[in-house]
Design a protein around this motif. Structure first.
Motif, PDB file in Angstrom:
ATOM      1  N   LEU A 105      -0.400  17.042  34.584  1.00 55.57           N
ATOM      2  CA  LEU A 105      -1.713  18.151  34.124  1.00 55.57           C
ATOM      3  C   LEU A 105      -3.131  17.475  34.393  1.00 55.57           C
ATOM      4  O   LEU A 105      -4.084  18.270  34.629  1.00 55.57           O
ATOM      5  CB  LEU A 105      -1.538  18.634  32.703  1.00 55.57           C
ATOM      6  CG  LEU A 105      -0.312  19.527  32.624  1.00 55.57           C
ATOM      7  CD1 LEU A 105      -0.522  19.885  31.069  1.00 55.57           C
ATOM      8  CD2 LEU A 105      -0.775  21.107  33.239  1.00 55.57           C
ATOM      9  N   LEU A 106      -3.029  16.092  34.543  1.00 51.47           N
ATOM     10  CA  LEU A 106      -4.319  15.414  34.621  1.00 51.47           C
ATOM     11  C   LEU A 106      -5.298  15.769  35.506  1.00 51.47           C
ATOM     12  O   LEU A 106      -6.495  15.965  35.462  1.00 51.47           O
ATOM     13  CB  LEU A 106      -4.311  13.906  34.650  1.00 51.47           C
ATOM     14  CG  LEU A 106      -3.496  13.251  33.088  1.00 51.47           C
ATOM     15  CD1 LEU A 106      -3.478  11.773  33.516  1.00 51.47           C
ATOM     16  CD2 LEU A 106      -4.668  13.522  31.899  1.00 51.47           C
TER      17      LEU A 106
ATOM     18  N   ILE B 272       5.488  20.196  35.971  1.00 52.20           N
ATOM     19  CA  ILE B 272       4.812  20.821  35.112  1.00 52.20           C
ATOM     20  C   ILE B 272       5.920  22.054  34.792  1.00 52.20           C
ATOM     21  O   ILE B 272       6.103  22.776  33.537  1.00 52.20           O
ATOM     22  CB  ILE B 272       3.568  21.231  35.449  1.00 52.20           C
ATOM     23  CG1 ILE B 272       2.477  20.084  35.590  1.00 52.20           C
ATOM     24  CG2 ILE B 272       2.869  22.574  34.685  1.00 52.20           C
ATOM     25  CD1 ILE B 272       1.148  20.265  36.325  1.00 52.20           C
TER      26      ILE B 272
ATOM     27  N   ILE C 279       2.624  15.615  30.836  1.00 53.03           N
ATOM     28  CA  ILE C 279       1.039  15.397  30.480  1.00 53.03           C
ATOM     29  C   ILE C 279       0.253  14.852  31.569  1.00 53.03           C
ATOM     30  O   ILE C 279      -0.787  15.320  31.861  1.00 53.03           O
ATOM     31  CB  ILE C 279       1.159  14.446  29.298  1.00 53.03           C
ATOM     32  CG1 ILE C 279       1.803  15.248  28.121  1.00 53.03           C
ATOM     33  CG2 ILE C 279      -0.256  13.941  29.078  1.00 53.03           C
ATOM     34  CD1 ILE C 279       2.043  14.402  26.777  1.00 53.03           C
ATOM     35  N   VAL C 280       0.919  13.976  32.333  1.00 52.58           N
ATOM     36  CA  VAL C 280       0.312  13.124  33.406  1.00 52.58           C
ATOM     37  C   VAL C 280       0.102  14.152  34.323  1.00 52.58           C
ATOM     38  O   VAL C 280      -1.198  14.155  35.317  1.00 52.58           O
ATOM     39  CB  VAL C 280       1.042  12.025  33.777  1.00 52.58           C
ATOM     40  CG1 VAL C 280       0.173  11.019  34.896  1.00 52.58           C
ATOM     41  CG2 VAL C 280       1.219  10.930  32.651  1.00 52.58           C
TER      42      VAL C 280
ATOM     43  N   TYR D 103       8.454  14.638  29.541  1.00 55.61           N
ATOM     44  CA  TYR D 103       7.101  15.362  28.781  1.00 55.61           C
ATOM     45  C   TYR D 103       5.998  14.429  29.157  1.00 55.61           C
ATOM     46  O   TYR D 103       4.879  14.792  29.110  1.00 55.61           O
ATOM     47  CB  TYR D 103       7.579  15.373  27.227  1.00 55.61           C
ATOM     48  CG  TYR D 103       8.493  16.291  26.947  1.00 55.61           C
ATOM     49  CD1 TYR D 103       8.129  17.849  26.932  1.00 55.61           C
ATOM     50  CD2 TYR D 103       9.895  15.863  26.637  1.00 55.61           C
ATOM     51  CE1 TYR D 103       9.265  18.625  26.534  1.00 55.61           C
ATOM     52  CE2 TYR D 103      10.967  17.025  26.333  1.00 55.61           C
ATOM     53  CZ  TYR D 103      10.376  18.292  26.248  1.00 55.61           C
ATOM     54  OH  TYR D 103      11.357  19.085  26.076  1.00 55.61           O
ATOM     55  N   LEU D 104       6.239  13.182  29.205  1.00 55.30           N
ATOM     56  CA  LEU D 104       5.121  12.162  29.686  1.00 55.30           C
ATOM     57  C   LEU D 104       4.778  12.632  31.136  1.00 55.30           C
ATOM     58  O   LEU D 104       3.523  12.834  31.518  1.00 55.30           O
ATOM     59  CB  LEU D 104       5.546  10.679  29.611  1.00 55.30           C
ATOM     60  CG  LEU D 104       4.412   9.740  30.002  1.00 55.30           C
ATOM     61  CD1 LEU D 104       3.140   9.836  29.161  1.00 55.30           C
ATOM     62  CD2 LEU D 104       5.175   8.240  29.906  1.00 55.30           C
TER      63      LEU D 104
END
Length: 506
Positions: A11-12, A389, A8-9, A4-5
């Motif tokens: 998606l940056l 993702i 998120i990363v 999950y981390l």
């Protein structure tokens, strides 16, 4: 590392692009290289991708961006610029306005019909660059011309470049191309019919814009959709959009001339058949040459396609040599056709070369944007960022995954600018997800392709093409904001359709 981390990363870079372009209006040629650097750093730190391999991934992206993507965009704008130089564009404008002065019908003919045809035979940005340039030459506001052509260049991309996205998806997903083509045509049918209404309403500034043109708008979309579905079912992936767009243009022009005749146009000087052919000659030659130098004619295609150079660029696991196809690529074909057309139109060889070099200079900022975004896409793909993702989206949605299946396709096109690349990235994932859910693999694979067509209108690469064609470099953010709401609506509707399809056993 927690998945999950990583989600998120990963998606940056996408968030950075969306916010910088859409909110802060940072020009694409500035933010895209910055985002590329950020992506390289994240790939090295979070996905433990060695520095040399990361750089080699970016270099392969640069190679892809230059050849074939940038060369075909330069070629398309070169054709438009030369038609202005030879005054062919003046004749084309007279012919088009001779059909109708109604801006809504002109948009149906140029952005939807002609743009769909260019996407079907060439792809790689031609469907945005050339129609947007012609619309601007006809007096349409450049921002409008760029936006309307981006929105129109959605549904035709599924079968673009003589069926390349669909054939590629069938190969990478190990499914049959025939049923896949037909399934895609079914999913797109309603959207192809709706799209002309959207274009007309945008042109006419709301529902009032439909007044008086509902009949021709229905005919324009239905003729495209019906022909595409029939061809996809019986002939496969190569010709659905080619024949659909040609029939749509023919039907739209015929109805315009018969039922929407403007008496004031009858008094204007008519363009002779010879004048019309000469004016359209570069575009006619482009069509003939691209069809001839395609897999449809193997005797011509195979020896020309053999003129290529393979180079080992990416050094990571699963690497394949990158192949530069020098002649059997749309960019080269368009340039050759335009040179021949320009010479027949009366331009000297030196003058044509000068127009070409001025076009290359004109495209400098757009080239920076496109090179950076394609390099970024390669780094995200090879490092595993895009899969991070997609996998979390699959895990988080469970049985409702079909709702977001098109979103994953749209994400692929947003990042890569290519329906084909989106299918390469996520085609296998969609088929595996379908198997795990016990639903039709063709239905979710088709949803990936159809979702990818939606992402086309907000892809920074596509927007860069539109700004280059209309002289709006630096306005990428404004165009993104204009197209984003249509993209979101498209993906939501397609998600609902995909989910319903799985429930009823499609």
């Amino acid at each position: 590392m927690d998945i999950y981390l990583k989600f998120i990363v990963a998606l940056l870079p996408i968030i950075l692009l969306m916010v910088a372009l859409g909110v802060f209006k940072v020009p694409g040629h500035i933010i895209c290289p910055i985002t590329l650097v950020v992506t390289i750093i994240l790939a090295i730190l979070m996905w433990e991708m060695p520095f040399g391999i990361t750089v080699s991934a970016a270099l392969e992206g640069i190679a892809l961006a230059v050849w074939p993507i940038m060369i075909v965009i330069i070629a398309a704008v070169f054709t438009y610029n030369l038609s202005i130089y030879t005054k062919g564009m003046d004749v084309i404008k007279k012919m088009l306005t001779g059909v109708t002065n109604d801006r809504r019908i002109l948009v149906l003919i140029l952005a939807f019909g002609f743009g769909g045809f260019l996407e079907a035979v060439a792809g790689f940005g031609t469907a945005v660059a050339i129609p947007a340039g012609i619309l601007a030459a006809l007096g349409f506001e450049p921002m409008f011309a760029a936006t309307i052509c981006l929105i129109a260049n959605t549904t035709p991309t599924a079968f673009g470049a003589i069926g390349l996205p669909v054939n590629t998806l069938a190969k990478v997903s190990d499914i049959s191309v025939g049923p896949l083509s037909y399934t895609i045509s079914l999913q797109l049918f309603a959207f192809i019919v709706i799209l002309p209404f959207v274009l007309v309403m945008i042109t006419g500034k709301g529902f009032k814009g439909l007044k008086g043109v509902i009949g021709i708008t229905i005919a324009s979309g239905l003729s495209f959709a019906i022909v595409q579905m029939i061809v996809a079912k019986y002939l496969g992936a190569e010709l659905p959009a080619v024949l659909g767009s040609v029939v749509s243009m023919g039907v739209t022009i015929f109805i315009a001339k018969v039922f929407y005749k403007d008496k004031s146009l009858e008094e204007e000087e008519k363009v002779s058949f010879k004048q019309g052919v000469i004016a359209w000659l570069p575009f006619i030659l482009i069509f003939i040459f691209i069809i001839l130098v395609s897999p449809l004619f193997p005797a011509i295609y195979e020896p020309i396609a053999a003129v290529k150079t393979s180079v080992s660029i990416y050094k990571g696991a699963g690497a394949h040599p990158y192949t530069f196809v020098w002649l059997a690529t749309p960019g080269t074909i368009i340039i050759v056709a335009t040179f021949i057309g320009g010479l027949i139109q009366g331009a000297s060889f030196g003058a044509i070369v000068k127009v070409f070099l001025e076009t290359v200079k004109q495209m400098f900022k757009s080239a920076i944007t496109i090179i950076a975004i394609v390099a970024l896409a390669k780094v995200m793909g090879y490092s595993g960022m895009i899969k991070s993702i997609a996998l979390v989206l699959v895990m988080a949605t469970g049985s409702f995954y079909p709702v977001i299946s098109p979103l994953i396709g749209a994400l692929g096109t947003f990042v890569t600018g290519s329906d084909t690349s989106a299918n390469v990235l996520f085609g296998g994932l969609q088929v595996e997800a379908a198997k795990s859910l016990g639903v039709n693999s063709y239905w979710l694979a088709a949803a990936n392709t159809c979702g990818a067509t939606a992402g086309k209108m907000i892809s920074p690469q596509s927007i860069a093409v539109a700004t280059a064609a209309t002289g709006l470099e630096g306005s990428e953010g404004k165009i993104l904001n204009s197209t984003l709401k249509y993209c979101v609506s498209y993906v939501i509707l397609l998600g609902v359709l995909t989910y319903i399809g799985t429930l009823i056993g499609m």
